[in-house]
Write an enzyme that holds these catalytic residues in place. Sequence first.
Site, PDB file in Angstrom:
ATOM      1  N   SER A 120     137.548 -21.460  -3.120  1.00 27.01           N
ATOM      2  CA  SER A 120     138.724 -21.144  -2.312  1.00 27.01           C
ATOM      3  C   SER A 120     138.280 -20.339  -1.102  1.00 27.01           C
ATOM      4  CB  SER A 120     139.736 -20.343  -3.138  1.00 27.01           C
ATOM      5  OG  SER A 120     140.868 -20.016  -2.357  1.00 27.01           O
ATOM      6  N   HIS A 124     140.467 -15.533   8.647  1.00 27.56           N
ATOM      7  CA  HIS A 124     141.314 -14.939   9.680  1.00 27.56           C
ATOM      8  C   HIS A 124     140.396 -14.461  10.803  1.00 27.56           C
ATOM      9  CE1 HIS A 124     144.787 -15.099   7.054  1.00 27.56           C
ATOM     10  NE2 HIS A 124     144.074 -14.536   6.093  1.00 27.56           N
ATOM     11  N   HIS A 134     142.301 -22.633   5.901  1.00 28.92           N
ATOM     12  CA  HIS A 134     142.270 -22.530   4.441  1.00 28.92           C
ATOM     13  C   HIS A 134     141.605 -23.785   3.890  1.00 28.92           C
ATOM     14  CE1 HIS A 134     144.276 -24.181   0.757  1.00 28.92           C
ATOM     15  NE2 HIS A 134     143.835 -23.055   0.257  1.00 28.92           N
ATOM     16  N   ASN A 136     140.342 -25.316  -0.188  1.00 26.73           N
ATOM     17  CA  ASN A 136     139.966 -25.133  -1.583  1.00 26.73           C
ATOM     18  C   ASN A 136     139.852 -26.486  -2.268  1.00 26.73           C
ATOM     19  OD1 ASN A 136     142.939 -25.506  -1.958  1.00 26.73           O
ATOM     20  ND2 ASN A 136     142.436 -25.035  -4.076  1.00 26.73           N
ATOM     21  N   HIS A 168     142.047 -33.336  12.111  1.00 29.52           N
ATOM     22  CA  HIS A 168     142.569 -34.456  11.326  1.00 29.52           C
ATOM     23  C   HIS A 168     141.640 -35.678  11.395  1.00 29.52           C
ATOM     24  CE1 HIS A 168     146.525 -33.086   9.902  1.00 29.52           C
ATOM     25  NE2 HIS A 168     146.511 -32.305  10.971  1.00 29.52           N
TER      26      HIS A 168
END
Length: 298
Positions: A120, A124, A134, A136, A168
């Site tokens: 995970s 920041h 993020h 995980n 993406h």
Amino acid sequence: MATDEMISQKAEASAWFRSLRDDIVAAFENLEDTQVGGPFAGQPAGRFEVTETKRTGDAGEDAGGGLMSVMRSGRVFEKVGVNISTVYGTLGERAQAAMAARKGIPGMKDDPRFWASGISLVAHMQNPHAPAVHMNTRMFWTPHAWWFGGGSDLNPCLEYDEDTAHFHATQKAWLDPHGEDHYPKLKEWADTYFYVPHRNRARGVGGIFMDDYCTGDWAADFKLTQDIGRAFLPAYVPLVERRRDTGWGEPEKDAQLVHRGLYAEYNLVYDRGTKFGLETGHDANAVLMSLPPLAKWH
């Protein structure tokens, strides 16, 4: 499935998450080393502080653990955590109920054993123009089923269309070899999952996500999970390199802190991983590593 085969697969998955962790830590420390501009360039390059975490079962027995790696106040990263864990034991009643509701797994009350391993990450940034992120991935096992989950999503406070497109497109490139239907499905999954209902908005600009994923072919599902992890650095690092020297002032910093408030709300109210980690007794500091060092609410 033969017990020996599953033991081998668990070990393989756990080793993969450790390997991915090592690659990410090295890449992020390299970003620190190569940062020569901006207001934090004169301070020492950031380094991860590594802490071993332990999970204790209800009867005081060893129930696994992991590594919590956190960098604070770096040149590039204001706070970034990269955690891995492999935990096991028995699920408590609340966790059993949640798992049964999600998977419809029979027999959990009769045999509530579980095993889980994963990585995970939450970053920041110092510069408000550089996006938070993020990631995980994980594997979960019970005597009744196994599955994989996870993904990565971008959380800029100041959005750049070209950054979103790169993030993406890179993920799509890694997913397409597994079937061209994977990326659109996992993108839609992320858009649904990383949504903040009480704010009527998405947490960020999306990414890919899957949960409770099991086709019955462990090797194929594991390879997909690995490529979700492999996609992360090429999707994210170029964005940091592009934005880390962009000038900023108080308005941009204010926007960043307010956006972090949204991120904290989501993680504390809706995130399944946060709830599961706390309910199963994992180290609270590791579970809450995702929270930003500073945030703001108007």
